[in-house]
Write a protein that holds these residues in place. Structure first.
Motif, short mmCIF file in Angstrom:
data_model
loop_
_atom_site.label_atom_id
_atom_site.label_comp_id
_atom_site.label_asym_id
_atom_site.label_seq_id
_atom_site.Cartn_x
_atom_site.Cartn_y
_atom_site.Cartn_z
N HIS A 31 0.83 -1.21 0.00
CA HIS A 31 0.00 0.00 0.00
C HIS A 31 0.87 1.26 0.00
O HIS A 31 0.56 2.24 -0.68
CB HIS A 31 -0.90 0.03 1.24
CG HIS A 31 -1.90 -1.08 1.29
ND1 HIS A 31 -2.24 -1.72 2.46
CD2 HIS A 31 -2.63 -1.67 0.32
CE1 HIS A 31 -3.14 -2.64 2.22
NE2 HIS A 31 -3.40 -2.64 0.92
N GLN A 32 1.94 1.23 0.78
CA GLN A 32 2.81 2.40 0.87
C GLN A 32 3.43 2.74 -0.48
O GLN A 32 3.61 3.92 -0.81
CB GLN A 32 3.89 2.15 1.92
CG GLN A 32 3.33 2.05 3.35
CD GLN A 32 4.31 1.41 4.32
OE1 GLN A 32 5.53 1.54 4.18
NE2 GLN A 32 3.78 0.70 5.31
N GLU A 79 -5.23 7.24 10.43
CA GLU A 79 -4.00 7.82 10.97
C GLU A 79 -2.80 7.43 10.12
O GLU A 79 -1.91 8.25 9.85
CB GLU A 79 -3.81 7.36 12.41
CG GLU A 79 -4.81 7.96 13.39
CD GLU A 79 -4.71 7.36 14.78
OE1 GLU A 79 -4.02 6.32 14.92
OE2 GLU A 79 -5.32 7.92 15.71
N LEU A 80 -2.76 6.17 9.68
CA LEU A 80 -1.64 5.72 8.85
C LEU A 80 -1.66 6.40 7.49
O LEU A 80 -0.61 6.82 6.99
CB LEU A 80 -1.70 4.19 8.69
CG LEU A 80 -1.28 3.39 9.92
CD1 LEU A 80 -1.73 1.94 9.79
CD2 LEU A 80 0.23 3.46 10.10
N LEU A 81 -2.84 6.50 6.87
CA LEU A 81 -2.93 7.16 5.57
C LEU A 81 -2.46 8.61 5.67
O LEU A 81 -1.74 9.11 4.80
CB LEU A 81 -4.36 7.08 5.03
CG LEU A 81 -4.84 5.69 4.62
CD1 LEU A 81 -6.32 5.72 4.28
CD2 LEU A 81 -4.04 5.16 3.43
N ALA A 82 -2.84 9.28 6.73
CA ALA A 82 -2.40 10.67 6.93
C ALA A 82 -0.88 10.73 7.09
O ALA A 82 -0.22 11.64 6.56
CB ALA A 82 -3.09 11.28 8.15
N ARG A 182 8.31 -7.08 8.63
CA ARG A 182 8.94 -6.82 7.33
C ARG A 182 7.90 -6.43 6.29
O ARG A 182 8.12 -5.53 5.47
CB ARG A 182 9.71 -8.05 6.85
CG ARG A 182 11.03 -8.29 7.55
CD ARG A 182 11.93 -9.21 6.76
NE ARG A 182 11.31 -10.51 6.51
CZ ARG A 182 11.37 -11.54 7.33
NH1 ARG A 182 12.02 -11.43 8.48
NH2 ARG A 182 10.79 -12.69 7.03
N LEU A 183 6.76 -7.10 6.29
CA LEU A 183 5.73 -6.84 5.29
C LEU A 183 4.97 -5.55 5.57
O LEU A 183 4.55 -4.85 4.64
CB LEU A 183 4.77 -8.03 5.20
CG LEU A 183 5.39 -9.37 4.82
CD1 LEU A 183 4.32 -10.47 4.80
CD2 LEU A 183 6.10 -9.31 3.48
N LEU A 184 4.78 -5.25 6.84
CA LEU A 184 4.08 -4.02 7.21
C LEU A 184 4.97 -2.78 7.12
O LEU A 184 4.50 -1.66 6.89
CB LEU A 184 3.54 -4.12 8.64
CG LEU A 184 2.29 -4.96 8.87
CD1 LEU A 184 2.12 -5.25 10.35
CD2 LEU A 184 1.06 -4.27 8.32
N GLY A 185 6.27 -2.99 7.34
CA GLY A 185 7.17 -1.85 7.44
C GLY A 185 7.21 -1.25 8.83
O GLY A 185 7.80 -0.19 9.05
N ARG A 186 6.62 -1.95 9.80
CA ARG A 186 6.59 -1.51 11.19
C ARG A 186 6.12 -2.69 12.04
O ARG A 186 5.49 -3.62 11.50
CB ARG A 186 5.60 -0.34 11.37
CG ARG A 186 4.16 -0.72 11.08
CD ARG A 186 3.18 0.42 11.13
NE ARG A 186 1.82 -0.07 10.95
CZ ARG A 186 1.28 -0.37 9.79
NH1 ARG A 186 1.97 -0.22 8.67
NH2 ARG A 186 0.03 -0.81 9.72
N PRO A 187 6.38 -2.70 13.33
CA PRO A 187 5.85 -3.77 14.18
C PRO A 187 4.32 -3.72 14.21
O PRO A 187 3.72 -2.65 14.14
CB PRO A 187 6.43 -3.47 15.57
CG PRO A 187 7.56 -2.51 15.32
CD PRO A 187 7.21 -1.74 14.10
N TYR A 188 3.70 -4.89 14.34
CA TYR A 188 2.24 -4.93 14.40
C TYR A 188 1.76 -4.40 15.74
O TYR A 188 2.32 -4.72 16.79
CB TYR A 188 1.71 -6.34 14.18
CG TYR A 188 0.20 -6.36 14.19
CD1 TYR A 188 -0.50 -5.80 13.12
CD2 TYR A 188 -0.52 -6.87 15.26
CE1 TYR A 188 -1.90 -5.76 13.13
CE2 TYR A 188 -1.91 -6.83 15.27
CZ TYR A 188 -2.58 -6.27 14.19
OH TYR A 188 -3.95 -6.22 14.21
#
Length: 313
Positions: A31-32, A79-82, A182-188
């Motif tokens: 998505h990023q 919040e993430l999209l922003a 790794r897939l998210l780009g951040r810890p869950y």
């Protein structure tokens, strides 16, 4: 970031945009990459970027009991999209009215008349409209007729693995937090407000913050070493997420976090629980005494984990 909710708030006043459409559950690295390309095209055209999402997500509307667990609730998603520089989010209520729009009506009502779209980024497997009749080729033809360009979003791989929300759910369910990160780009992590619970933890000398999940089914279960963000500061802790099989169940999943060496009133506070390391699966104990012993062992295991994370001197 501007949030526009519902078809009734669309119109010429929005003044055109560059857009993408999807669930964006998790706002993961795939998505990023789409959002980065969206920002580039928006800058080239001098228009705002817009992400079109649905609430509930389509699979939740059609099969609520079989829909996969969400990685992010709506508030976290926004919040993430922003944080990734999106200028505008259009959140459409996925209901019977929207479900019955044909592909042509969706393009005309939402994209052309509503958003004044100039460019659209979507996956080449994207389907939309009543009975999913619209596809990428349909969008290309519609764009040529209505004056907007359409580009296929590229598949993103990390270490040779395709990034997708479904894959992240799989690795979270397996307790593989490293791959999920790794897939998210951040810890869950999961955010929620602290509610009053049964206060069983106090009886067991391990008071917990009962964090609201709003009846959603989480993508992971078990006991974890966690960090809990309180007023922006991470606190070490241990958490159980699941159905609490030892105590009387209400049929809903619960997230309960015990903060190590911390004592303060957290009721009503909004906390972020970051999952760092799985300690064990959730299990049923035959007595509260056995549960108390297991909690003490979990706290000790969490302390041992956090000790290994301390920088050496």
């Amino acid at each position: 970031m501007q949030l526009v909710r519902g078809l009734h708030n669309l119109g010429p006043r929005l003044g055109g945009c560059v857009a993408t459409i999807g669930n964006f559950d998790g706002v993961h690295r795939g998505h990023q990459a789409i959002l980065a390309r969206l920002r580039e095209r928006a800058a080239e055209l001098g228009l705002p970027s817009c992400v079109v999402i649905f609430e509930p997500q389509p699979r939740e509307f059609f099969s609520p009991d079989q829909a996969p667990p969400r990685l992010t609730r709506l508030r976290e998603k926004l919040e993430l999209l922003a944080s990734f520089g999106v200028d505008r989010v259009l959140c459409l209520a996925f209901n019977r009215r929207l479900r019955e729009l044909s592909a042509a009506e969706f393009v005309g009502t939402v994209l052309v008349d509503g958003l004044g779209i100039r460019h659209l980024e979507v996956g080449d497997d994207f389907r939309f409209g009543c009975d999913r009749a619209g596809d990428f080729a349909f969008l290309q033809r519609a764009g040529a007729a209505e004056g907007f360009s359409v580009e296929a979003a590229k598949t993103i791989e990390v270490s040779g693995e395709r990034v997708s929300s479904s894959r992240i759910r799989e690795v979270l369910a397996a307790g593989d937090l490293a791959t999920a990160e790794r897939l998210l780009g951040r810890p869950y992590s999961i955010c929620g407000r602290v509610l009053h619970g049964q206060k069983l933890g106090r009886q067991l000398q391990a008071p917990t913050a009962n964090i609201q999940l709003k009846r959603r089914r989480p993508p992971l279960a078990g006991v974890y070493a966690v960090s809990v963000e309180v007023d922006g500061r991470p606190r070490q802790g241990v958490a159980n997420i699941g159905m609490r099989p030892t105590v009387k169940s209400d049929g809903q999943a619960h997230l309960e976090a015990h903060l190590l060496d911390f004592c303060a009133d957290l009721y009503g506070r909004r906390l972020r629980v970051v999952f760092r390391h799985k300690l064990r699966d959730e299990r049923r104990f035959d007595s509260l005494a056995e549960l108390k012993a297991a909690i003490e062992a979990d706290v000790a295991a969490a302390r041992a984990y956090w000790h290994t994370q301390q920088p050496s001197t």
